[in-house]
Design an enzyme around this catalytic site. Structure first.
Site, PDB file in Angstrom:
ATOM      1  N   PRO A 121       0.849  -1.292   0.043  1.00  0.00           N
ATOM      2  CA  PRO A 121      -0.009  -0.139   0.019  1.00  0.00           C
ATOM      3  C   PRO A 121       1.165   1.294  -0.149  1.00  0.00           C
ATOM      4  O   PRO A 121       0.360   2.428  -0.196  1.00  0.00           O
ATOM      5  CB  PRO A 121      -0.705  -0.015   1.235  1.00  0.00           C
ATOM      6  CG  PRO A 121      -0.150  -1.111   2.081  1.00  0.00           C
ATOM      7  CD  PRO A 121       0.671  -1.999   1.251  1.00  0.00           C
ATOM      8  N   GLU A 177       1.938  -8.222   8.605  1.00  0.00           N
ATOM      9  CA  GLU A 177       2.076  -6.550   8.719  1.00  0.00           C
ATOM     10  C   GLU A 177       2.990  -6.265   7.592  1.00  0.00           C
ATOM     11  O   GLU A 177       3.366  -5.101   7.543  1.00  0.00           O
ATOM     12  CB  GLU A 177       2.856  -6.292  10.169  1.00  0.00           C
ATOM     13  CG  GLU A 177       1.881  -6.455  11.505  1.00  0.00           C
ATOM     14  CD  GLU A 177       0.527  -5.690  11.325  1.00  0.00           C
ATOM     15  OE1 GLU A 177       0.581  -4.398  10.682  1.00  0.00           O
ATOM     16  OE2 GLU A 177      -0.590  -6.148  11.560  1.00  0.00           O
ATOM     17  N   ARG A 214      -2.831  -8.421 -20.846  1.00  0.00           N
ATOM     18  CA  ARG A 214      -3.363  -8.046 -22.007  1.00  0.00           C
ATOM     19  C   ARG A 214      -2.978  -7.176 -22.970  1.00  0.00           C
ATOM     20  O   ARG A 214      -3.094  -6.673 -24.065  1.00  0.00           O
ATOM     21  CB  ARG A 214      -4.887  -7.732 -21.789  1.00  0.00           C
ATOM     22  CG  ARG A 214      -5.005  -6.487 -20.908  1.00  0.00           C
ATOM     23  CD  ARG A 214      -6.370  -6.496 -20.067  1.00  0.00           C
ATOM     24  NE  ARG A 214      -7.435  -6.259 -21.102  1.00  0.00           N
ATOM     25  CZ  ARG A 214      -7.831  -5.136 -21.891  1.00  0.00           C
ATOM     26  NH1 ARG A 214      -7.024  -4.002 -21.526  1.00  0.00           N
ATOM     27  NH2 ARG A 214      -8.862  -4.927 -22.873  1.00  0.00           N
ATOM     28  N   ASP A 267      -9.251   1.253 -25.451  1.00  0.00           N
ATOM     29  CA  ASP A 267      -9.798   0.969 -23.973  1.00  0.00           C
ATOM     30  C   ASP A 267      -9.689   2.294 -23.259  1.00  0.00           C
ATOM     31  O   ASP A 267      -8.660   3.217 -23.795  1.00  0.00           O
ATOM     32  CB  ASP A 267      -8.755   0.203 -23.209  1.00  0.00           C
ATOM     33  CG  ASP A 267      -9.334  -1.340 -23.272  1.00  0.00           C
ATOM     34  OD1 ASP A 267     -10.426  -1.561 -23.770  1.00  0.00           O
ATOM     35  OD2 ASP A 267      -8.465  -2.362 -22.924  1.00  0.00           O
TER      36      ASP A 267
HETATM   37  N1  SAM Z   1       1.452  -2.787   7.734  1.00  0.00           N
HETATM   38  C1  SAM Z   1       1.393  -2.394   6.073  1.00  0.00           C
HETATM   39  C2  SAM Z   1       1.049  -1.014   5.738  1.00  0.00           C
HETATM   40  O1  SAM Z   1       0.387  -0.396   6.609  1.00  0.00           O
HETATM   41  O2  SAM Z   1       1.805  -0.622   4.844  1.00  0.00           O
HETATM   42  C3  SAM Z   1       0.258  -3.216   5.408  1.00  0.00           C
HETATM   43  C4  SAM Z   1       0.296  -4.750   5.370  1.00  0.00           C
HETATM   44  S1  SAM Z   1      -0.947  -5.442   4.618  1.00  0.00           S
HETATM   45  C5  SAM Z   1      -2.035  -6.196   5.968  1.00  0.00           C
HETATM   46  C6  SAM Z   1      -0.180  -6.897   4.239  1.00  0.00           C
HETATM   47  C7  SAM Z   1       0.366  -6.967   2.558  1.00  0.00           C
HETATM   48  O3  SAM Z   1      -0.946  -6.743   1.689  1.00  0.00           O
HETATM   49  C8  SAM Z   1       1.262  -6.136   2.399  1.00  0.00           C
HETATM   50  O4  SAM Z   1       2.504  -6.474   2.578  1.00  0.00           O
HETATM   51  C9  SAM Z   1       1.095  -5.935   0.749  1.00  0.00           C
HETATM   52  O5  SAM Z   1       1.688  -7.156   0.061  1.00  0.00           O
HETATM   53  C10 SAM Z   1      -0.369  -6.222   0.545  1.00  0.00           C
HETATM   54  N2  SAM Z   1      -1.180  -5.062   0.284  1.00  0.00           N
HETATM   55  C11 SAM Z   1      -2.316  -4.614   1.186  1.00  0.00           C
HETATM   56  N3  SAM Z   1      -2.685  -3.540   0.711  1.00  0.00           N
HETATM   57  C12 SAM Z   1      -2.251  -3.415  -0.690  1.00  0.00           C
HETATM   58  C13 SAM Z   1      -2.579  -2.360  -1.824  1.00  0.00           C
HETATM   59  N4  SAM Z   1      -3.268  -1.538  -1.626  1.00  0.00           N
HETATM   60  N5  SAM Z   1      -1.730  -2.331  -2.842  1.00  0.00           N
HETATM   61  C14 SAM Z   1      -0.795  -3.427  -2.859  1.00  0.00           C
HETATM   62  N6  SAM Z   1      -0.711  -4.349  -1.860  1.00  0.00           N
HETATM   63  C15 SAM Z   1      -1.071  -4.353  -0.786  1.00  0.00           C
END
Ligand code: SAM
Length: 242
Positions: free
Chosen positions: A87, A114, A151, A166
């Site tokens: 994220p 986490e 794609r 698209d």
């Molecule tokens: N503690 C982290 C933070 O707040 O940045 C979030 C961890 S999340 C619960 C677990 C995993 O989900 C992350 O390591 C990532 O690989 C994935 N993930 C969660 N949200 C995401 C998003 N919006 N985009 C990409 N990957 C995401």
């Protein structure tokens, strides 16, 4: 085929990918050997008889953290451009998908809990987020990235037309689409689409694409590079809808 694109995914939940990557356009591209997709189970790289891949966070606090060692070994084994789904990454969009579609080897790393021990960042080429919300793992984001990248790989969609028209490809939203029947519950297909006049159809679509963008995603118009013709159409649309 040596030039074929190879996409690998590192995950703690390999089964999640089985169905998604076997169906539709992605499944067909795999069968036709235009792309190769390999899912690696990070647990295989645990180096631990209990297959442990996570541990408690230094400094305390809730949740578990994925250990750097297993992920690092899996990355070394797989190779390619390393994308961490996170994220905290740069926001994924069509331009990023197009850039990724040009790599011959991609490696998508899915976090859980986490997240992964920060020291893994040394192995990562880029961090990508699919939006400003937090999911339980990187698997769904990896599926989103793979689906949209595949794609765009030459040969995957037969007529390149299909994706060049698209939404987002030229910075605008797509025009509306219609198919049979001509009359659906009293709603008729626009006459111009039945006219057989290709120039009129092209102009109608250009106008509809701009209208959609103006009414639904005005922000995109600030960045879109418009032709003289598109600018004139937009001007008349603004007069009508402002
Ligand atoms: N503690 C982290 C933070 O707040 O940045 C979030 C961890 S999340 C619960 C677990 C995993 O989900 C992350 O390591 C990532 O690989 C994935 N993930 C969660 N949200 C995401 C998003 N919006 N985009 C990409 N990957 C995401």
């Amino acid at each position: 085929m040596s030039a074929k694109t190879r996409i690998e995914v590192l995950t703690l939940f390999p089964k999640m990918f089985e169905c998604i990557f076997s169906e539709g356009i992605v499944g067909r591209a795999r069968k036709n050997k235009i792309i190769e997709i390999k899912i690696r189970d990070i647990r295989k790289y645990s180096g631990d008889k209990n297959r442990k891949v996570d541990d408690r966070p230094y400094g305390g606090g809730s949740g578990m953290v994925m250990k750097a060692g297993p992920v690092h070994r899996a990355i070394e084994d797989a190779g390619g451009r390393v994308i961490l789904l996170s994220p905290q990454g740069k926001q994924f969009n069509q331009a990023v998908a197009l850039a990724l579609s040009r790599y011959r080897r991609l490696l998508l790393v899915c976090g859980r809990y986490e997240g992964i021990d920060e020291r893994i960042m040394k192995d990562v080429d880029e961090e990508i987020s699919i939006g400003d919300y937090v999911l339980t793992g990187g698997e769904l984001p990896a599926m989103v990235v793979v689906d949209s990248v595949v794609r765009l790989i030459p040969g995957v969609i037969k007529e390149s037309e299909s994706f060049e028209k698209d939404s987002f490809f030229d910075g605008l939203l797509d025009y509306p689409h219609y198919t049979r029947p001509r009359n659906f519950r009293g709603m008729k297909v626009p006459d111009v689409l039945l006219s057989g006049n290709h120039e009129k159809i092209r102009l109608w679509r250009a106008r509809q694409s701009l209208k959609n963008t103006l009414l639904k995603r005005r922000d995109l118009l600030e960045r879109a590079k418009l032709s003289r013709e598109q600018k004139d159409i937009l001007l008349s649309l603004k007069k009508k809808y402002n």
